[in-house]
Design a protein around this motif. Sequence first.
Motif, PDB file in Angstrom:
ATOM      1  N   ASP A  21      -1.512  -6.155   1.390  1.00 18.29           N
ATOM      2  CA  ASP A  21      -2.957  -6.384   1.239  1.00 18.29           C
ATOM      3  C   ASP A  21      -3.546  -5.563   0.094  1.00 18.29           C
ATOM      4  OD1 ASP A  21      -2.950  -8.146   3.364  1.00 18.29           O
ATOM      5  OD2 ASP A  21      -3.647  -6.671   4.832  1.00 18.29           O
ATOM      6  N   PHE A  22      -3.123  -4.303  -0.039  1.00 16.18           N
ATOM      7  CA  PHE A  22      -3.701  -3.449  -1.079  1.00 16.18           C
ATOM      8  C   PHE A  22      -3.323  -3.942  -2.480  1.00 16.18           C
ATOM      9  CE2 PHE A  22       0.354  -1.374  -0.145  1.00 16.18           C
ATOM     10  CZ  PHE A  22       0.854  -1.101  -1.407  1.00 16.18           C
ATOM     11  N   ARG A  25      -5.758  -6.723  -3.078  1.00 21.78           N
ATOM     12  CA  ARG A  25      -7.124  -6.194  -3.185  1.00 21.78           C
ATOM     13  C   ARG A  25      -7.343  -5.435  -4.487  1.00 21.78           C
ATOM     14  NH1 ARG A  25      -7.100  -2.389   0.831  1.00 21.78           N
ATOM     15  NH2 ARG A  25      -6.559  -0.870  -0.763  1.00 21.78           N
ATOM     16  N   ASP A  26      -6.433  -4.506  -4.799  1.00 17.92           N
ATOM     17  CA  ASP A  26      -6.619  -3.596  -5.930  1.00 17.92           C
ATOM     18  C   ASP A  26      -6.052  -4.129  -7.240  1.00 17.92           C
ATOM     19  OD1 ASP A  26      -7.679  -1.942  -3.970  1.00 17.92           O
ATOM     20  OD2 ASP A  26      -5.845  -0.751  -3.773  1.00 17.92           O
TER      21      ASP A  26
END
Length: 121
Positions: A21-22, A25-26
């Motif tokens: 997920d990160f 997201r990032d």
Amino acid sequence: MALDRITLTGLRVRGNHGVFDFERRDGQDFVIDVVLELDLAPAAASDDVTDTVHYGELAGSLAEVVAGEPVNLIETLAHRLAGVCLADPRVRAATVTVHKPQAPIPHEFADVAVTIRRQRA
């Protein structure tokens, strides 16, 4: 007949690819290398950019894919980028390497990369 090559290396583009997920997201930087195999004799004879693959336009098209819709695997990303390269009918084969230098690996490393080669049937 041996084919000529156009090589584009080190195209750095921010993308949101990855299984975590990160990562989505990032985002992170991806570095793209491509080698196109084609006959460059027509371009050499005419000295006209329309008789070859315009590498500036190619870089833009590749960057759009990397910055675009996220995928889980860099294998999938490399396959999509090869499709961009083969969209030009003059290109007989394309080798694409996707580097993920900021991959989430808990050890010191220099790079992670996937290389694929696709050619016309």
